[in-house]
Write an enzyme that holds these catalytic residues in place. Sequence first.
Site, PDB file in Angstrom:
ATOM      1  N   LYS A 136      -8.619  14.885  -6.813  1.00 11.99           N
ATOM      2  CA  LYS A 136      -8.549  13.440  -7.049  1.00 11.99           C
ATOM      3  C   LYS A 136      -9.894  12.780  -6.824  1.00 11.99           C
ATOM      4  O   LYS A 136     -10.282  11.860  -7.533  1.00 11.99           O
ATOM      5  CB  LYS A 136      -7.512  12.826  -6.088  1.00 11.99           C
ATOM      6  N   LYS A 219      10.247   5.662   9.468  1.00 11.35           N
ATOM      7  CA  LYS A 219      10.341   6.848  10.314  1.00 11.35           C
ATOM      8  C   LYS A 219       9.309   6.778  11.445  1.00 11.35           C
ATOM      9  O   LYS A 219       8.155   6.439  11.197  1.00 11.35           O
ATOM     10  CB  LYS A 219      10.089   8.084   9.443  1.00 11.35           C
ATOM     11  N   LYS A 222       3.324   9.188  14.171  1.00 12.62           N
ATOM     12  CA  LYS A 222       1.990   8.826  14.643  1.00 12.62           C
ATOM     13  C   LYS A 222       1.171   8.187  13.524  1.00 12.62           C
ATOM     14  O   LYS A 222       0.412   7.258  13.753  1.00 12.62           O
ATOM     15  CB  LYS A 222       1.277  10.080  15.156  1.00 12.62           C
TER      16      LYS A 222
END
Length: 353
Positions: A136, A219, A222
């Site tokens: 990418k 959810k 971290k």
Amino acid sequence: MGVLFEHELKVGVCLSLMKTVLTGVKPTGRIHIGNYLGAMRPAIAMCNQENVQGLLFIADYHSLTTVHNAETLNHMVYDLAATWLALGLDPQQTFIYRQSDVPETFELQWILSCMSAKGLMNRAHAYKAIVQENEKKAKSDLDDGVNMGLYNYPILMAADILLFSADEVPVGEDQVQHVEIARDLAEKFNRIFAEEVIRLPKVVVQKESKIVPGLDGRKMSKSYDNTIPVFMEPKKMRQLVMKIKTDSSGPEDPKDPNSSILFDLYKEFATPEQVEEMAHRYHKGIGWGYVKQDLFEAMESTLSGPREHYKELMNNKDELDQILKEGSSRARERAAELMSRVRTAIGITRRGK
Ligand code: TRP
């Protein structure tokens, strides 16, 4: 003496009667409520079953693929071991050890890497993700940022598992492919050398329903910066609980417990009676502040004991070392048995003693 005898008896019968459940955890920093509810609590419950020989290890050498700081790695290993023990893992029943204390792992890793097609590693998702990212960004080197440890990661993980003839490997969704690779490598080894030298492990996927909501309702993770660490001082923990996202309904408005982050969390910590009572209060109408206070209290009553235990262990690293050493020597007894069969199968043997 009694303990020793019991342990020996267990080693004797374990291969025939006991199921071996093995899982590894990478030290990655502070454990949060999502890790605890989603992975640790179910793993501890599995290991504590009567007919189970649990093996739980700290995958310190897996961390070396990304953590290149001695102090950090060292601290994280103790932190993780203390956390598991404080949360209820019984070192008498389960072998808890550092991966780096079982050198047979690295020998088996080499053997397996000689069985592994390079293409199999090209398809491993962690490696593939980095390559795609580089694509990418139109980088000229698609392997930019990939060290050989990261590339070989699945083979090391296969060695961790196969070394102990694990029957079941509980892992999160993201690790399923790795356990499948372990099965592929075991199959290949057995096909080339001898049937049934290496046992094929079964993956046990830790349930989706255990995805624990974080402070913002996504959810708990971290990477979203929305976590509640499992061990923090009560005052701080209360402050975080008070920050959990709620809707703008008023205190008197009836509320639906089934679409409430607070209720989802409360269910995990409160008793069934408390949960039922809370559902009732939701239907009648309850201010969010009260729910948060009750949630905080339920969390506190579950976690305050373990928090003290955690602190004691962190202040007594000699004891932690002792527990981990004991775990690794018990684990190595089993590893030696498999390695001897593997070496014989591949032709690394000596005449005589
Ligand atoms: N790769 C796993 C993770 O990141 C940790 C791990 C290493 C593991 N070796 C293992 C898990 C063997 C299960 C079995 O979570």
